[in-house]
Design a protein around this motif. Structure first.
Motif, PDB file in Angstrom:
ATOM      1  N   TRP A   1     -30.281  -5.262  -1.892  1.00 46.86           N
ATOM      2  CA  TRP A   1     -29.228  -4.689  -2.725  1.00 46.86           C
ATOM      3  C   TRP A   1     -28.599  -3.468  -2.063  1.00 46.86           C
ATOM      4  N   ILE A   2     -29.394  -2.725  -1.304  1.00 45.86           N
ATOM      5  CA  ILE A   2     -28.818  -1.579  -0.581  1.00 45.86           C
ATOM      6  C   ILE A   2     -27.782  -2.048   0.435  1.00 45.86           C
ATOM      7  N   TYR A   3     -28.139  -3.077   1.202  1.00 47.05           N
ATOM      8  CA  TYR A   3     -27.184  -3.547   2.213  1.00 47.05           C
ATOM      9  C   TYR A   3     -26.019  -4.296   1.581  1.00 47.05           C
ATOM     10  N   VAL A   4     -26.251  -4.975   0.472  1.00 49.26           N
ATOM     11  CA  VAL A   4     -25.139  -5.595  -0.251  1.00 49.26           C
ATOM     12  C   VAL A   4     -24.152  -4.534  -0.716  1.00 49.26           C
ATOM     13  N   GLY A   5     -24.663  -3.384  -1.168  1.00 49.02           N
ATOM     14  CA  GLY A   5     -23.778  -2.283  -1.557  1.00 49.02           C
ATOM     15  C   GLY A   5     -22.952  -1.772  -0.393  1.00 49.02           C
ATOM     16  N   ILE A   6     -23.600  -1.634   0.791  1.00 51.38           N
ATOM     17  CA  ILE A   6     -22.859  -1.182   1.979  1.00 51.38           C
ATOM     18  C   ILE A   6     -21.784  -2.184   2.363  1.00 51.38           C
ATOM     19  N   LEU A   7     -22.135  -3.466   2.363  1.00 49.02           N
ATOM     20  CA  LEU A   7     -21.160  -4.503   2.704  1.00 49.02           C
ATOM     21  C   LEU A   7     -20.029  -4.564   1.685  1.00 49.02           C
ATOM     22  N   SER A   8     -20.353  -4.305   0.422  1.00 51.25           N
ATOM     23  CA  SER A   8     -19.309  -4.324  -0.612  1.00 51.25           C
ATOM     24  C   SER A   8     -18.278  -3.220  -0.360  1.00 51.25           C
ATOM     25  N   VAL A   9     -18.761  -2.026  -0.008  1.00 51.65           N
ATOM     26  CA  VAL A   9     -17.839  -0.916   0.284  1.00 51.65           C
ATOM     27  C   VAL A   9     -16.982  -1.245   1.497  1.00 51.65           C
ATOM     28  N   LEU A  10     -17.596  -1.773   2.553  1.00 48.66           N
ATOM     29  CA  LEU A  10     -16.840  -2.119   3.757  1.00 48.66           C
ATOM     30  C   LEU A  10     -15.836  -3.239   3.482  1.00 48.66           C
ATOM     31  N   SER A  11     -16.267  -4.248   2.737  1.00 41.35           N
ATOM     32  CA  SER A  11     -15.382  -5.377   2.441  1.00 41.35           C
ATOM     33  C   SER A  11     -14.218  -4.950   1.558  1.00 41.35           C
ATOM     34  N   PHE A  12     -14.514  -4.111   0.570  1.00 35.45           N
ATOM     35  CA  PHE A  12     -13.448  -3.636  -0.312  1.00 35.45           C
ATOM     36  C   PHE A  12     -12.442  -2.794   0.470  1.00 35.45           C
ATOM     37  N   SER A  13     -12.939  -1.955   1.370  1.00 33.25           N
ATOM     38  CA  SER A  13     -12.034  -1.124   2.179  1.00 33.25           C
ATOM     39  C   SER A  13     -11.167  -1.993   3.079  1.00 33.25           C
ATOM     40  N   ALA A  14     -11.777  -2.978   3.733  1.00 27.20           N
ATOM     41  CA  ALA A  14     -11.012  -3.863   4.611  1.00 27.20           C
ATOM     42  C   ALA A  14      -9.993  -4.679   3.820  1.00 27.20           C
ATOM     43  N   LEU A  15     -10.391  -5.157   2.632  1.00 25.00           N
ATOM     44  CA  LEU A  15      -9.464  -5.934   1.807  1.00 25.00           C
ATOM     45  C   LEU A  15      -8.299  -5.080   1.317  1.00 25.00           C
ATOM     46  N   LEU A  16      -8.583  -3.846   0.904  1.00 25.12           N
ATOM     47  CA  LEU A  16      -7.527  -2.955   0.453  1.00 25.12           C
ATOM     48  C   LEU A  16      -6.543  -2.657   1.574  1.00 25.12           C
ATOM     49  N   LEU A  17      -7.046  -2.442   2.770  1.00 24.98           N
ATOM     50  CA  LEU A  17      -6.165  -2.169   3.906  1.00 24.98           C
ATOM     51  C   LEU A  17      -5.332  -3.397   4.257  1.00 24.98           C
ATOM     52  N   GLU A  18      -5.912  -4.584   4.116  1.00 21.11           N
ATOM     53  CA  GLU A  18      -5.145  -5.801   4.378  1.00 21.11           C
ATOM     54  C   GLU A  18      -4.053  -6.001   3.331  1.00 21.11           C
ATOM     55  N   ILE A  19      -4.360  -5.657   2.077  1.00 21.33           N
ATOM     56  CA  ILE A  19      -3.331  -5.753   1.035  1.00 21.33           C
ATOM     57  C   ILE A  19      -2.190  -4.795   1.329  1.00 21.33           C
ATOM     58  N   LEU A  20      -2.536  -3.564   1.720  1.00 18.94           N
ATOM     59  CA  LEU A  20      -1.493  -2.603   2.085  1.00 18.94           C
ATOM     60  C   LEU A  20      -0.705  -3.086   3.293  1.00 18.94           C
ATOM     61  N   ARG A  21      -1.356  -3.718   4.192  1.00 13.65           N
ATOM     62  CA  ARG A  21      -0.697  -4.257   5.379  1.00 13.65           C
ATOM     63  C   ARG A  21       0.327  -5.322   5.002  1.00 13.65           C
ATOM     64  N   PHE A  22       0.023  -6.065   3.956  1.00  8.07           N
ATOM     65  CA  PHE A  22       0.921  -7.138   3.531  1.00  8.07           C
ATOM     66  C   PHE A  22       2.016  -6.642   2.586  1.00  8.07           C
ATOM     67  N   VAL A  23       1.696  -5.661   1.741  1.00  9.79           N
ATOM     68  CA  VAL A  23       2.625  -5.234   0.690  1.00  9.79           C
ATOM     69  C   VAL A  23       3.601  -4.163   1.173  1.00  9.79           C
ATOM     70  N   MET A  24       3.158  -3.228   1.967  1.00 10.06           N
ATOM     71  CA  MET A  24       3.997  -2.079   2.321  1.00 10.06           C
ATOM     72  C   MET A  24       5.276  -2.459   3.060  1.00 10.06           C
ATOM     73  N   PRO A  25       5.282  -3.414   3.992  1.00 12.27           N
ATOM     74  CA  PRO A  25       6.587  -3.782   4.612  1.00 12.27           C
ATOM     75  C   PRO A  25       7.580  -4.297   3.603  1.00 12.27           C
ATOM     76  N   ARG A  26       7.154  -5.021   2.578  1.00 14.97           N
ATOM     77  CA  ARG A  26       8.047  -5.546   1.572  1.00 14.97           C
ATOM     78  C   ARG A  26       8.566  -4.465   0.632  1.00 14.97           C
ATOM     79  N   ILE A  27       7.740  -3.419   0.434  1.00 14.01           N
ATOM     80  CA  ILE A  27       8.184  -2.307  -0.404  1.00 14.01           C
ATOM     81  C   ILE A  27       9.283  -1.514   0.302  1.00 14.01           C
TER      82      ILE A  27
END
Length: 247
Positions: free
Chosen positions: A219-245
């Motif tokens: 569960w400790i490592y799942v928590g670490i991976l969740s933070v990393l995955s969420f950060s990477a996903l958020l950055l990818e969303i910004l990468r896709f949305v910001m040019p259109r904005i």
């Protein structure tokens, strides 16, 4: 003639009576002797010999000493196993993915950072060193104990160390921008990097399955991976949305 016969008969009777008395006397003496011997044997009590008890005491002390030293060795091995897991989770399982996120999202877009390359190299270098130290602990544990020799975990760890070393060499031996091979070097570096991160995550979970309190570690490592995955996903969303904005 009759007087002689009487004398002879008397002698015969005396001899017989004497022989019978001697036989009864011998039997009585023998029985008395046997009774004395048996009673003396029964009265014998085993005496404690202090010298014979010494080897047993020494064996007991040796057994206690071995068990005590074995407990110390077990605690030391358990401490090394925990250290091995913590170092590899921090080094290979956290810092290397952070370095990959920095290289993808902090170079130009969506979050431009002038020092992205130095930050990427710093994360990769620290992650490699910390993970290599943890990997060396794991190799020592596998070589010193047959019970800890996890074959699949060990082989995958060797492959990960080899690929991580190749990635570190690629950072310092990359071709210049004017070189035509740089394009192929980028492709190789990205593919090997993502493959390396996938193997690291799989091997960490495999190692956790063989640890004490595996659920807590998982569960400790799942928590670490969740933070990393969420950060990477958020950055990818910004990468896709910001040019259109900005259009």
């Amino acid at each position: 003639m009759s007087s002689h016969c009487l004398v002879i008969l008397c002698l015969i009777l005396c001899v017989q009576s004497s022989s019978c008395s001697e036989g009864s006397f011998v039997t009585t003496v023998r029985r008395t002797h046997e009774w004395q011997v048996s009673s003396s044997v029964e009265n014998i009590k085993p005496q404690r010999d202090d010298h014979t008890s010494l080897p047993g005491t020494e064996n007991a002390e040796t057994t206690n000493l071995r068990s005590w030293s074995g407990q110390i060795a077990l605690r030391h091995r358990r401490h090394l196993r925990n250290t091995h897991g913590v170092l590899n989770i921090i080094g290979w399982g956290t810092l290397l993915p952070v370095g990959a996120i920095v290289a993808r999202s902090f170079r130009k877009f969506p979050l431009k950072c002038e020092e992205w390359y130095k930050l990427h190299v710093l994360c990769q270098t620290l992650g490699y060193i910390i993970g290599a130290v943890g990997w060396s602990f794991g190799m020592w544990l596998g070589n010193s104990s047959k019970q800890y020799s996890l074959r699949a975990h060990r082989i995958l760890g060797i492959v990960i160390f080899t690929f991580a070393t190749a990635q570190m060499l690629a950072l310092y031996l990359q071709p210049k921008r004017e070189n035509g091979c740089r394009r192929w070097w980028k492709i190789y570096h990205k593919i090997l990097g993502y493959l390396l991160i996938s193997m690291i995550v799989a091997n960490i979970f495999q190692g956790i399955d063989h640890k004490d309190h595996a659920e807590k570690w998982k569960w400790i490592y799942v928590g670490i991976l969740s933070v990393l995955s969420f950060s990477a996903l958020l950055l990818e969303i910004l990468r896709f949305v910001m040019p259109r904005i900005h259009r």
